[in-house]
Design a protein around this motif. Structure first.
Motif, mmCIF file in Angstrom:
data_model
loop_
_atom_site.group_PDB
_atom_site.id
_atom_site.type_symbol
_atom_site.label_atom_id
_atom_site.label_comp_id
_atom_site.label_asym_id
_atom_site.label_seq_id
_atom_site.Cartn_x
_atom_site.Cartn_y
_atom_site.Cartn_z
ATOM 1 N N SER A 10 29.578 9.070 4.848
ATOM 2 C CA SER A 10 28.309 8.519 4.354
ATOM 3 C C SER A 10 27.244 8.526 5.440
ATOM 4 C CB SER A 10 28.503 7.082 3.858
ATOM 5 O OG SER A 10 29.276 7.075 2.708
ATOM 6 N N GLY A 19 23.817 4.489 6.720
ATOM 7 C CA GLY A 19 24.873 5.115 5.921
ATOM 8 C C GLY A 19 26.251 4.561 6.255
ATOM 9 N N GLY A 43 27.931 3.314 2.909
ATOM 10 C CA GLY A 43 29.359 3.625 2.795
ATOM 11 C C GLY A 43 30.196 2.438 2.368
ATOM 12 N N GLN A 100 28.069 11.248 -1.893
ATOM 13 C CA GLN A 100 27.296 11.446 -0.668
ATOM 14 C C GLN A 100 26.930 12.923 -0.469
ATOM 15 O OE1 GLN A 100 26.098 8.309 -0.380
ATOM 16 N NE2 GLN A 100 25.850 9.002 1.696
ATOM 17 N N ASN A 127 19.117 11.450 -0.229
ATOM 18 C CA ASN A 127 18.835 10.853 1.081
ATOM 19 C C ASN A 127 17.598 11.469 1.717
ATOM 20 O OD1 ASN A 127 21.119 9.268 0.749
ATOM 21 N ND2 ASN A 127 22.408 10.658 1.905
#
Length: 176
Positions: free
Chosen positions: A23, A58, A63, A159, A166
């Motif tokens: 992540s 992350g 995560g 992810q 992201n």
């Protein structure tokens, strides 16, 4: 294939650690893509601290929170039929997503050094757009995730898809 097998072995031996590192790495990659391909900073103006911040978020927020959520969701709604996947997606998008972004955006603002007042103003400005954009992408991804992907791979799958997401979050969070 050797790399994939090594990843599977590491994931089997240390699932929580590997998912969190994955992540963080992919959040950092999303920021690099944002800075280099979208914002066109160039290598000399790349903000390494920003990339490390996104990677840290992350590892420390995304995560653990998403990985833990998937475990809870599987206990709340056991099974992997199409209907189970649909139920999980609805609960995920109706309950988890709004709360998740409600924590993530202020966290990014805090790491940017924003005052509480500025962070709140930025949150009020960005939150509706982020949540609505989320609903364009994630329901379909989550249906696939909950129906086809085993629990141990769900965070990693999301992810990987989230590299694009992201990139968007990084760009959105760091706009002036």
């Amino acid at each position: 294939m050797t790399l994939w097998r090594a990843y599977q072995q590491a994931l089997a031996a240390h699932p929580w650690k590997v998912q969190i590192i994955t992540s963080g790495s992919l959040m950092g990659i999303g920021d690099v893509i944002s800075q280099q391909l979208i914002e066109k900073h160039g290598l000399e103006k790349h903000q390494v601290r920003r990339t490390l911040t996104m990677a840290l978020i992350g590892c420390g927020y995304v995560g653990p929170l998403v990985g833990g959520w998937y475990r809870v969701l599987d206990r709340l709604i056991p099974g992997n039929t199409k209907m189970d996947a649909l139920k999980k997606m609805v609960v995920d998008q109706a309950c988890f997503a709004p709360c998740f972004f409600g924590g993530l955006l202020p966290l990014i603002g805090t790491f940017k050094g924003m005052s509480v007042k500025d962070n709140w103003a930025r949150f009020r400005q960005d939150y509706p757009d982020v949540l609505i954009t989320n609903y364009y992408i994630w329901p379909t991804v989550q249906l696939v995730n909950f129906y086809l992907i085993p629990l141990i791979y769900r965070l990693s799958f999301v992810q990987c898809v989230a590299v694009v997401w992201n990139t968007y979050l990084s760009w959105k969070s760091y706009q002036s």
